[in-house]
Design a protein around this motif. Structure first.
Motif, PDB file in Angstrom:
ATOM      1  N   LYS A 147      52.579 130.536  36.024  1.00 19.83           N
ATOM      2  CA  LYS A 147      53.962 130.992  35.937  1.00 19.83           C
ATOM      3  C   LYS A 147      54.051 132.260  35.092  1.00 19.83           C
ATOM      4  CE  LYS A 147      55.268 127.301  38.186  1.00 19.83           C
ATOM      5  NZ  LYS A 147      55.733 127.380  39.585  1.00 19.83           N
ATOM      6  N   THR A 148      55.237 132.864  35.065  1.00 19.12           N
ATOM      7  CA  THR A 148      55.418 134.143  34.375  1.00 19.12           C
ATOM      8  C   THR A 148      55.378 134.011  32.869  1.00 19.12           C
ATOM      9  OG1 THR A 148      56.744 135.006  36.208  1.00 19.12           O
ATOM     10  CG2 THR A 148      56.980 136.118  34.075  1.00 19.12           C
ATOM     11  N   ASN A 193      53.398 137.194  31.358  1.00 18.16           N
ATOM     12  CA  ASN A 193      52.787 138.057  32.356  1.00 18.16           C
ATOM     13  C   ASN A 193      53.611 139.328  32.486  1.00 18.16           C
ATOM     14  OD1 ASN A 193      50.808 136.173  32.827  1.00 18.16           O
ATOM     15  ND2 ASN A 193      51.762 135.325  34.674  1.00 18.16           N
ATOM     16  N   GLU A 195      55.081 140.666  34.790  1.00 22.03           N
ATOM     17  CA  GLU A 195      56.279 140.543  35.620  1.00 22.03           C
ATOM     18  C   GLU A 195      57.549 140.350  34.785  1.00 22.03           C
ATOM     19  OE1 GLU A 195      52.721 139.786  37.825  1.00 22.03           O
ATOM     20  OE2 GLU A 195      53.506 138.698  36.089  1.00 22.03           O
ATOM     21  N   TYR A 199      62.607 141.503  34.269  1.00 22.35           N
ATOM     22  CA  TYR A 199      63.771 140.733  33.837  1.00 22.35           C
ATOM     23  C   TYR A 199      64.513 141.416  32.683  1.00 22.35           C
ATOM     24  CZ  TYR A 199      61.819 136.809  36.523  1.00 22.35           C
ATOM     25  OH  TYR A 199      61.338 135.999  37.524  1.00 22.35           O
ATOM     26  N   LEU A 215      64.419 133.078  34.081  1.00 17.63           N
ATOM     27  CA  LEU A 215      63.062 132.576  34.270  1.00 17.63           C
ATOM     28  C   LEU A 215      63.061 131.056  34.418  1.00 17.63           C
ATOM     29  CD1 LEU A 215      61.173 134.825  31.708  1.00 17.63           C
ATOM     30  CD2 LEU A 215      60.628 134.672  34.144  1.00 17.63           C
ATOM     31  N   GLU A 218      64.411 129.971  37.791  1.00 19.38           N
ATOM     32  CA  GLU A 218      63.464 130.236  38.884  1.00 19.38           C
ATOM     33  C   GLU A 218      62.182 129.426  38.768  1.00 19.38           C
ATOM     34  OE1 GLU A 218      62.819 134.421  38.772  1.00 19.38           O
ATOM     35  OE2 GLU A 218      64.847 134.925  39.477  1.00 19.38           O
ATOM     36  N   GLN A 220      59.947 129.659  36.344  1.00 14.58           N
ATOM     37  CA  GLN A 220      58.880 130.536  35.875  1.00 14.58           C
ATOM     38  C   GLN A 220      58.668 130.470  34.363  1.00 14.58           C
ATOM     39  OE1 GLN A 220      56.701 132.453  37.678  1.00 14.58           O
ATOM     40  NE2 GLN A 220      57.558 131.357  39.432  1.00 14.58           N
TER      41      GLN A 220
END
Length: 258
Positions: A147-148, A193, A195, A199, A215, A218, A220
């Protein structure tokens, strides 16, 4: 892997000290709490730091510019305009100090240091809290779920972000804590991460609000539950608690020899 430290806030809840220096530079055992956090990360092999500065940023820059003066015995030969450092112990650190703005919010500060991170995962924590989290286990957990974001969660009754976590350690929601709550809270010590930068919008972005909430929505955002020692330093009472632990020789975060 780089470690990002948020060290730019005003520290208004401990204003007795922070009117003179940034809160991360308030000393525990004659060393800034920021130094304690960095020493802790360093024991796990993380030596590359990016520090987000704002309020009284020059205090932090001067500390590292004159690091030997703070940590070693020195002899000044005034006639020859020279300085000799004795018993020099050099930390294996690379420290990047970034002015992220005086009034920038936490998410905005992280967004501003993106050029120093690149397209790589990184660690993140606040510059005012110590713990005895197993950082290797934290990183392994983050890599395992894909996950993020991973945040360390602790079960302490303080005004931090409240998390709804399922049995698989996935965070389903994130919100600010109310005094009546007894839930797990955000203890910092995150792994993110790259990514995550998508956000973060601008200087007004508060990491603990829309980004973490999105996050979580979603799927994440994951929780790494820590049941050991964790303590932030928001008040004079908490500062004294950390100082007493240090002076007792039983500070749980002190895992280094010198």
């Amino acid at each position: 892997m780089k470690v990002v430290l948020l060290a730019g806030g005003l520290g208004t809840r401990i204003s007795e000290e922070s009117h003179l220096k940034p809160k991360p530079m308030i000393e525990i055992g004659e060393r800034p709490i920021l130094w304690h956090i960095m020493k802790y990360y360093s024991q796990f092999g993380f030596h590359d730091f990016v520090i987000c500065l704002g309020y009284k940023q020059y205090v932090v820059k001067e500390f590292f510019a004159d690091y030997f003066l703070h940590t070693s015995d020195v002899t000044f030969d005034l006639a020859n305009n020279s300085m000799e450092v004795h018993n020099n112990y050099s930390e294996p650190w690379k420290v990047t100090l970034v002015d992220t703005g005086l009034n920038t919010m936490t998410g905005g500060r992280i967004k501003r240091i993106q050029p120093y991170i690149g397209d790589e995962p990184f660690m993140l924590t606040y510059g005012d809290g110590v713990c005895d989290v197993d950082l290797n286990a934290l990183l392994d957990f983050h890599k395992s779920h894909g996950k993020t974001a991973t945040m360390t969660t602790v079960n302490i009754a303080q005004l931090k972000g409240v998390l709804d976590i399922n049995e698989d350690n996935m965070v389903h929601s994130f919100r600010e804590k109310a005094e009546t709550d007894a839930s797990l809270i955000n203890g910092g010590f995150m792994v993110l991460n790259p990514e995550v930068f998508s956000y973060l919008k601008d200087d007004t972005t508060v990491l603990e609000q829309e980004p973490l909430q999105k996050l979580a929505k979603e799927g994440q955002l994951m929780s790494f539950h820590h049941t050991g020692f964790w303590q932030c330093m928001d008040t004079q009472r908490e500062m004294k608690k950390l100082e007493d632990l240090w002076q007792s020789g039983q500070a749980p975060w002190k895992i280094w020899e010198n």
